[in-house]
Design an enzyme around this catalytic site. Structure first.
Site, PDB file in Angstrom:
ATOM      1  N   CYS A   2       0.847  -1.180   0.000  1.00 27.47           N
ATOM      2  CA  CYS A   2       0.000   0.000   0.000  1.00 27.47           C
ATOM      3  C   CYS A   2       0.892   1.243   0.000  1.00 27.47           C
ATOM      4  O   CYS A   2       1.991   1.230   0.549  1.00 27.47           O
ATOM      5  CB  CYS A   2      -0.938   0.126   1.189  1.00 27.47           C
ATOM      6  SG  CYS A   2      -2.068  -1.259   1.370  1.00 27.47           S
ATOM      7  N   ARG A  27       3.393  -0.091  -5.202  1.00 19.57           N
ATOM      8  CA  ARG A  27       3.183  -0.679  -3.881  1.00 19.57           C
ATOM      9  C   ARG A  27       1.848  -1.414  -3.758  1.00 19.57           C
ATOM     10  O   ARG A  27       1.587  -2.061  -2.743  1.00 19.57           O
ATOM     11  CB  ARG A  27       3.248   0.411  -2.803  1.00 19.57           C
ATOM     12  CG  ARG A  27       4.550   1.171  -2.788  1.00 19.57           C
ATOM     13  CD  ARG A  27       4.528   2.225  -1.708  1.00 19.57           C
ATOM     14  NE  ARG A  27       4.512   1.624  -0.400  1.00 19.57           N
ATOM     15  CZ  ARG A  27       5.591   1.241   0.268  1.00 19.57           C
ATOM     16  NH1 ARG A  27       6.778   1.422  -0.257  1.00 19.57           N
ATOM     17  NH2 ARG A  27       5.487   0.698   1.457  1.00 19.57           N
ATOM     18  N   TRP A  75      -2.977  -2.461  -1.565  1.00 17.44           N
ATOM     19  CA  TRP A  75      -2.691  -3.872  -1.818  1.00 17.44           C
ATOM     20  C   TRP A  75      -3.488  -4.603  -0.747  1.00 17.44           C
ATOM     21  O   TRP A  75      -3.162  -4.535   0.438  1.00 17.44           O
ATOM     22  CB  TRP A  75      -1.201  -4.141  -1.685  1.00 17.44           C
ATOM     23  CG  TRP A  75      -0.817  -5.524  -2.084  1.00 17.44           C
ATOM     24  CD1 TRP A  75      -0.567  -5.974  -3.360  1.00 17.44           C
ATOM     25  CD2 TRP A  75      -0.635  -6.651  -1.220  1.00 17.44           C
ATOM     26  NE1 TRP A  75      -0.243  -7.309  -3.335  1.00 17.44           N
ATOM     27  CE2 TRP A  75      -0.281  -7.751  -2.035  1.00 17.44           C
ATOM     28  CE3 TRP A  75      -0.734  -6.850   0.148  1.00 17.44           C
ATOM     29  CZ2 TRP A  75      -0.026  -9.016  -1.529  1.00 17.44           C
ATOM     30  CZ3 TRP A  75      -0.491  -8.120   0.666  1.00 17.44           C
ATOM     31  CH2 TRP A  75      -0.137  -9.186  -0.171  1.00 17.44           C
ATOM     32  N   ASN A 101      -1.146   1.754   5.859  1.00 21.17           N
ATOM     33  CA  ASN A 101      -0.368   0.686   5.235  1.00 21.17           C
ATOM     34  C   ASN A 101       0.063  -0.246   6.358  1.00 21.17           C
ATOM     35  O   ASN A 101       0.655   0.206   7.335  1.00 21.17           O
ATOM     36  CB  ASN A 101       0.860   1.307   4.536  1.00 21.17           C
ATOM     37  CG  ASN A 101       1.873   0.271   4.100  1.00 21.17           C
ATOM     38  OD1 ASN A 101       1.513  -0.871   3.828  1.00 21.17           O
ATOM     39  ND2 ASN A 101       3.136   0.672   4.027  1.00 21.17           N
ATOM     40  N   GLY A 102      -0.259  -1.542   6.225  1.00 23.87           N
ATOM     41  CA  GLY A 102       0.138  -2.494   7.265  1.00 23.87           C
ATOM     42  C   GLY A 102      -1.042  -3.343   7.698  1.00 23.87           C
ATOM     43  O   GLY A 102      -2.036  -3.460   6.964  1.00 23.87           O
ATOM     44  N   GLU A 485      15.531 -17.796 -10.901  1.00 22.45           N
ATOM     45  CA  GLU A 485      15.181 -16.393 -11.097  1.00 22.45           C
ATOM     46  C   GLU A 485      14.462 -16.204 -12.438  1.00 22.45           C
ATOM     47  O   GLU A 485      13.491 -15.454 -12.532  1.00 22.45           O
ATOM     48  CB  GLU A 485      16.451 -15.524 -10.996  1.00 22.45           C
ATOM     49  CG  GLU A 485      16.282 -14.052 -11.262  1.00 22.45           C
ATOM     50  CD  GLU A 485      15.291 -13.352 -10.333  1.00 22.45           C
ATOM     51  OE1 GLU A 485      14.840 -13.936  -9.344  1.00 22.45           O
ATOM     52  OE2 GLU A 485      14.940 -12.195 -10.649  1.00 22.45           O
ATOM     53  N   LYS A 489      10.737 -14.700 -12.765  1.00 20.50           N
ATOM     54  CA  LYS A 489      10.412 -13.526 -13.589  1.00 20.50           C
ATOM     55  C   LYS A 489       9.270 -13.867 -14.536  1.00 20.50           C
ATOM     56  O   LYS A 489       8.324 -13.108 -14.688  1.00 20.50           O
ATOM     57  CB  LYS A 489      11.620 -13.062 -14.424  1.00 20.50           C
ATOM     58  CG  LYS A 489      12.723 -12.352 -13.695  1.00 20.50           C
ATOM     59  CD  LYS A 489      12.410 -10.934 -13.272  1.00 20.50           C
ATOM     60  CE  LYS A 489      11.881 -10.864 -11.888  1.00 20.50           C
ATOM     61  NZ  LYS A 489      12.764 -10.823 -10.787  1.00 20.50           N
ATOM     62  N   GLU A 492       5.846 -14.420 -12.626  1.00 23.82           N
ATOM     63  CA  GLU A 492       5.245 -13.275 -11.926  1.00 23.82           C
ATOM     64  C   GLU A 492       4.725 -12.201 -12.865  1.00 23.82           C
ATOM     65  O   GLU A 492       3.792 -11.489 -12.522  1.00 23.82           O
ATOM     66  CB  GLU A 492       6.196 -12.685 -10.888  1.00 23.82           C
ATOM     67  CG  GLU A 492       7.364 -11.924 -11.449  1.00 23.82           C
ATOM     68  CD  GLU A 492       8.250 -11.325 -10.373  1.00 23.82           C
ATOM     69  OE1 GLU A 492       7.757 -10.994  -9.301  1.00 23.82           O
ATOM     70  OE2 GLU A 492       9.453 -11.181 -10.625  1.00 23.82           O
ATOM     71  N   HIS A 508      14.956 -37.031 -11.357  1.00 25.77           N
ATOM     72  CA  HIS A 508      14.444 -37.525 -10.072  1.00 25.77           C
ATOM     73  C   HIS A 508      12.979 -37.125  -9.851  1.00 25.77           C
ATOM     74  O   HIS A 508      12.506 -37.105  -8.727  1.00 25.77           O
ATOM     75  CB  HIS A 508      15.327 -37.020  -8.931  1.00 25.77           C
ATOM     76  CG  HIS A 508      16.743 -37.500  -9.060  1.00 25.77           C
ATOM     77  ND1 HIS A 508      17.098 -38.808  -8.870  1.00 25.77           N
ATOM     78  CD2 HIS A 508      17.880 -36.850  -9.419  1.00 25.77           C
ATOM     79  CE1 HIS A 508      18.397 -38.950  -9.085  1.00 25.77           C
ATOM     80  NE2 HIS A 508      18.896 -37.772  -9.427  1.00 25.77           N
ATOM     81  N   LYS A 608       5.647  -3.995  -4.813  1.00 31.86           N
ATOM     82  CA  LYS A 608       7.110  -3.905  -4.794  1.00 31.86           C
ATOM     83  C   LYS A 608       7.698  -4.081  -3.401  1.00 31.86           C
ATOM     84  O   LYS A 608       8.778  -4.626  -3.244  1.00 31.86           O
ATOM     85  CB  LYS A 608       7.513  -2.544  -5.365  1.00 31.86           C
ATOM     86  CG  LYS A 608       8.985  -2.317  -5.423  1.00 31.86           C
ATOM     87  CD  LYS A 608       9.488  -2.366  -6.845  1.00 31.86           C
ATOM     88  CE  LYS A 608      10.961  -2.577  -6.947  1.00 31.86           C
ATOM     89  NZ  LYS A 608      11.305  -3.761  -7.696  1.00 31.86           N
TER      90      LYS A 608
HETATM   91  C1  F6R Z   1      10.486 -10.547  -7.727  1.00 31.83           C
HETATM   92  C2  F6R Z   1      10.467  -9.627  -6.611  1.00 31.83           C
HETATM   93  C3  F6R Z   1      10.210 -10.166  -5.246  1.00 31.83           C
HETATM   94  C4  F6R Z   1      11.189  -9.541  -4.245  1.00 31.83           C
HETATM   95  C5  F6R Z   1      10.867  -9.985  -2.815  1.00 31.83           C
HETATM   96  C6  F6R Z   1      11.873  -9.436  -1.827  1.00 31.83           C
HETATM   97  O1  F6R Z   1      10.720  -9.875  -8.917  1.00 31.83           O
HETATM   98  O2  F6R Z   1      10.652  -8.454  -6.762  1.00 31.83           O
HETATM   99  O3  F6R Z   1      10.307 -11.552  -5.226  1.00 31.83           O
HETATM  100  O4  F6R Z   1      12.483  -9.926  -4.606  1.00 31.83           O
HETATM  101  O5  F6R Z   1       9.591  -9.537  -2.478  1.00 31.83           O
HETATM  102  O6  F6R Z   1      11.927  -8.046  -1.871  1.00 31.83           O
HETATM  103  P1  F6R Z   1      13.115  -7.234  -1.219  1.00 31.83           P
HETATM  104  O7  F6R Z   1      14.339  -7.511  -2.027  1.00 31.83           O
HETATM  105  O8  F6R Z   1      12.678  -5.812  -1.300  1.00 31.83           O
HETATM  106  O9  F6R Z   1      13.257  -7.731   0.182  1.00 31.83           O
END
Ligand code: F6R
Length: 613
Positions: A2, A27, A75, A101-102, A485, A489, A492, A508, A608
Site C-alpha cells: 500500500c 506498492r 494492496w 499501510n500495514g 530467477e 520472472k 510473476e 528424479h 514492490k
Molecule cells: C520478484 C520480486 C520479489 C522480491 C521480494 C523481496 O521480482 O521483486 O520476489 O524480490 O519480495 O523483496 P526485497 O528484495 O525488497 O526484500
C-alpha cells in the site's frame, strides 16, 4: 505494501496527492482513494477500484478541491478489493478519514468493543477501526492529537497511518510503526508519503520517520513526537534523486528501462572500491575486518529475487572465501530454531530494505547474538538502520515491481564482499582476487554491447514460448539460482507457470512433466564445468519431445544443433556468468508478458515492497 500520500499547503491537495499516488502505484493497485477537507470544512472523498487511472478518470469528471488531503493506493490484506474497502476509511460522523499501510493484528477485538459502544462499521478492513477509535476518544477529549495517541497505544501490529479530521482542518496527523513513512518539507507546504518518489517533484528535503514516531503537519510546520507525546527533533536531509529517475524515459515500461540500465548499475555498484594498492579492503567502512575474522559461518536470509541472489552469494562465499554458508527464506528462518550466534554473520538481502519477513529474520538473528549485515538498495530503510552493518547497492530507483537491476547490483556487491571476506580470512590468493575483479570490471562494457545485438532475437523467442502454459527452467551450479530467477520472472509477470530446477534433478521427478506441451529453457553456457552434463539433460528433454530454448555462449557450435531456439550470451568465465545469464531471462519474461498484453510493471496480486508478513 500500500502507498500513502499526504499534502497540506496552498496547492490543490488532490492534484498533489494523485501525482504522489501514481509514483507509489508499484506498492499496490487493488484500489485507490483520496480524502480532502474542502472549502466548507467538510470531508470530500473519492474512491475507485483497480489502478489509479480509474481514480484519475473519476477526478477529471468531478474534481476534489481543498488544501489538505490524504490518499492511498491499496494492496488488499483485509477485505476484497472493492469500493467499500478502499481507503480512506471514515468514522461514524464522517469527519475523520484514515489511510493505512500495514496490518492491525488486534482489529477484531477493537472492532467488537467499538460496535458494542454503538459504532457502525461499513467495510471489512482493519483500517476502519482506527477512525472509530479516534472518534471514540474524541468524545471525552476534543483534541485530535491526544485522541490519536490514545488510539495508537491500543493498536497492535504494523502500520503507517495518515489522517485528517474535518473538525481540525489545518493539520495532517501521521504515525509509523514497522511500515515506512517519510515526511517532506516545502516552502509553505508539507508532505508525507510511503516513499520518496511520491514527493520528489515538490521537495527534496526529507525526514524518514522512525518506528514509534508520530507527526503533525501544518502548512508551515512539521512536528514529530514519540508515542507518549514527547517532542523529537527530526533530522531532515536532501535526497539526490531526480524526478526523471521516476519516469520511463522513452521506454514502454519501467521494467525494460531498468533492465537496460544494468551496465550502468554494475559500474556504479563497483565504483572505486575495487582499485587498491596494498590491501584489498573494499568494504572496510561497511564491515570491519575484526568482525570478519571473528566469524566462522555466514547465514543469508532473503525473499524472492533477493533469495536467489543469496543462493549465488552462497556459491561465491564458498568458492571465493572458503566460508561455510547457508541460505534461508526469511519467512522460514524467523520461525525455526536457527543455529546462529556470535560466530555467525547473518546477511540480509533486500532491495527495499522494508520486507517484513526479512526484517523479522534480522531481528531474530540479532536476538540470538549474530552480527547482522544488510545488503540493500535503500539508504534510510529499516534494514539499513537496524542492521549492525550495511552495504548499499547502487541500482538507483527501481519502479517496476519485478526486481531486475537491483538483483544485478546485489550480485555485484556479493562478488566484492566474497573477495573481501576471502582476503581478510586469507583464504583466497591475490591473483584470484585480481582476476575476478577484472571479470567484474568487464561486465558494464560487455552488457552495453549486448542489448542492441540480441534484443529482437529474445523478443522472437519470447513470442514463441508465450504460447505455452507451463515451462521448465534448468541450470546447474552457480547458474541454478539463475534458472530459479528466470522462472520467477516469467511466472510473476506473464502468469505462465514456470519452475526452475537444478538440471541434474530433472530425472528424479520433474522429467515426468516433459512432453510437447511443456518446453524447457536450459542454461547451457560453455564455460560451465557441467556444460556437457547440461547438454545430456537437453537430450533427455528432447527425447520427451519438449521444445527446448537454450541460453548458449556466443560461438558455441555444439549446443546450437541440439535445441530448437537459442538465446546468446557472451562467452565469459563461469564464475561471473550469472550476471550475464540473468539478463536474457529478464528480457524473455518481459517480452512474453508484453506479447500476452500483461502489464510487466504492475503484475497482478503483487507489490514492490512487501511490508506485511
Ligand atoms: C520478484 C520480486 C520479489 C522480491 C521480494 C523481496 O521480482 O521483486 O520476489 O524480490 O519480495 O523483496 P526485497 O528484495 O525488497 O526484500
Amino acid at each position: 505494501m500500500c502507498g500513502i500520500v499526504g499534502y497540506i499547503g496552498s496547492k490543490n491537495s488532490a492534484d498533489v496527492v494523485l501525482h504522489g499516488l501514481k509514483k507509489l502505484e508499484y506498492r499496490g493497485y487493488d484500489s485507490a482513494g483520496i480524502a480532502v477537507v474542502n472549502e466548507l470544512g467538510e470531508l470530500d472523498i473519492r474512491h475507485a477500484v483497480g489502478k489509479i487511472i480509474f481514480l484519475e478518470d473519476n477526478l477529471r469528471d468531478i474534481p476534489l478541491r481543498g488544501f489538505v488531503g490524504i490518499g492511498h493506493t491499496r494492496w488488499a490484506t483485509h477485505g476484497e478489493p472493492c469500493l467499500k474497502n478502499a481507503h480512506p476509511q471514515v468514522d461514524c460522523t464522517f469527519s475523520i478519514a484514515v489511510v493505512h499501510n500495514g496490518i492491525i493484528e488486534n482489529y477484531l477485538e477493537l472492532k467488537d468493543k467499538l460496535i458494542s459502544k454503538g459504532h457502525v462499521f461499513k467495510s471489512d478492513t482493519d483500517t476502519e477501526v482506527i477512525a472509530h477509535l479516534i472518534e471514540d476518544y474524541q468524545k471525552t477529549n476534543n483534541d485530535t492529537f491526544s485522541s490519536f495517541l490514545k488510539a495508537l497505544n491500543d493498536l497492535r501490529g504494523v502500520f503507517a497511518i495518515a489522517l485528517v479530521n474535518a473538525k481540525e482542518p489545518n493539520k495532517i496527523f501521521a504515525a509509523r510503526q514497522f511500515a515506512p513513512l517519510i515526511l517532506g518539507r516545502g516552502q509553505g507546504e508539507n508532505f508525507l508519503a510511503s516513499d520518496i518518489p511520491a514527493i520528489l517533484k515538490y521537495t527534496k528535503e526529507v525526514y524518514i520517520m522512525n518506528d514509534g514516531e508520530v507527526a503533525v503537519l501544518s502548512k508551515d510546520d512539521i512536528s514529530v513526537f514519540d508515542m507518549t507525546g514527547n517532542k523529537i527533533k527530526p533530522n531532515f536531509f536532501n535526497v539526490n534523486w531526480n524526478e526523471e529517475d521516476a519516469e520511463k524515459g522513452g521506454f514502454d515500461h519501467f521494467m525494460l528501462k531498468e533492465i537496460s540500465e544494468q551496465p550502468l548499475v554494475v559500474q556504479e555498484t563497483i565504483g572505486q572500491r575495487v582499485f587498491f594498492e596494498n590491501e584489498f579492503e573494499p568494504y572496510k567502512n561497511e564491515l570491519p575486518k575484526d568482525v570478519i575474522r571473528s566469524i566462522s559461518r555466514i547465514c543469508f536470509v532473503a525473499c524472492g529475487t533477493s533469495y536467489h541472489a543469496a543462493l549465488i552469494g552462497k556459491f561465491l562465499m564458498e568458492y571465493l572465501a572458503d566460508m561455510p554458508c547457508e541460505v534461508d527464506y526469511s519467512s522460514e528462518f524467523r520461525y525455526r530454531n536457527a543455529a546462529v550466534n556470535n560466530n555467525v554473520l547473518t546477511i540480509a538481502i533486500s532491495q527495499s530494505g522494508e520486507t517484513a519477513d526479512t526484517l523479522a529474520a534480522m531481528r531474530e538473528a540479532k536476538k540470538r547474538g549474530s552480527y547482522v549485515l544488510a545488503i540493500t538498495n535503500r539508504l534510510g530503510s529499516t534494514a539499513n538502520r537496524e542492521a549492525d552493518f550495511s552495504i548499499l547497492t547502487r541500482a538507483g530507483l527501481e519502479i517496476g515491481v519485478a526486481a531486475t537491476k537491483t538483483f544485478t547490483s546485489q550480485l555485484v556487491s556479493l562478488y566484492i564482499l566474497a573477495l573481501y571476506i576471502g582476503t581478510c580470512k586469507k583464504s583466497i590468493s591475490k591473483s584470484v582476487v585480481e582476476e575476478t575483479l577484472e571479470y567484474l570490471l568487464d561486465v558494464p562494457k560487455q552488457l552495453k554491447e549486448y542489448f542492441p545485438k540480441y534484443l529482437s532475437d529474445i523478443e522472437k523467442s519470447a513470442k514463441i514460448y508465450s504460447g505455452y502454459k507451463n515451462m521448465i527452467f534448468m541450470g546447474r551450479g552457480i547458474n541454478y539460482p539463475v534458472a530459479l530467477e528466470g522462472a520467477l520472472k516469467l511466472k510473476e509477470i506473464s502468469y505462465i507457470h514456470a519452475e526452475g530446477y537444478p538440471a541434474g534433478e530433472m530425472k528424479h521427478g520433474p522429467i515426468a512433466l516433459l512432453d510437447p506441451t511443456t518446453p524447457v529453457l536450459a542454461i547451457a553456457t560453455k564455460s560451465s564445468i557441467t556444460y556437457e552434463k547440461v547438454l545430456s539433460n537437453i537430450e533427455e528433454a528432447k527425447s520427451r519431445r519438449s521444445r527446448v530454448v537454450a541460453l548458449i555462449s556466443e560461438g558455441d557450435k555444439e549446443a546450437i544443433n541440439l535445441v530448437n531456439d537459442v538465446l546468446y550470451v557472451p562467452d565469459v568465465p563461469e564464475i561471473v556468468s550469472p550476471i550475464y545469464n540473468v539478463v536474457p531471462l529478464q528480457l524473455f519474461a518481459y517480452y512474453a508478458a508484453v506479447w500476452l498484453s500483461r502489464d510487466p510493471d504492475k503484475p497482478r496480486n503483487l507489490a514492490k515492497s512487501v511490508t506485511v508478513e
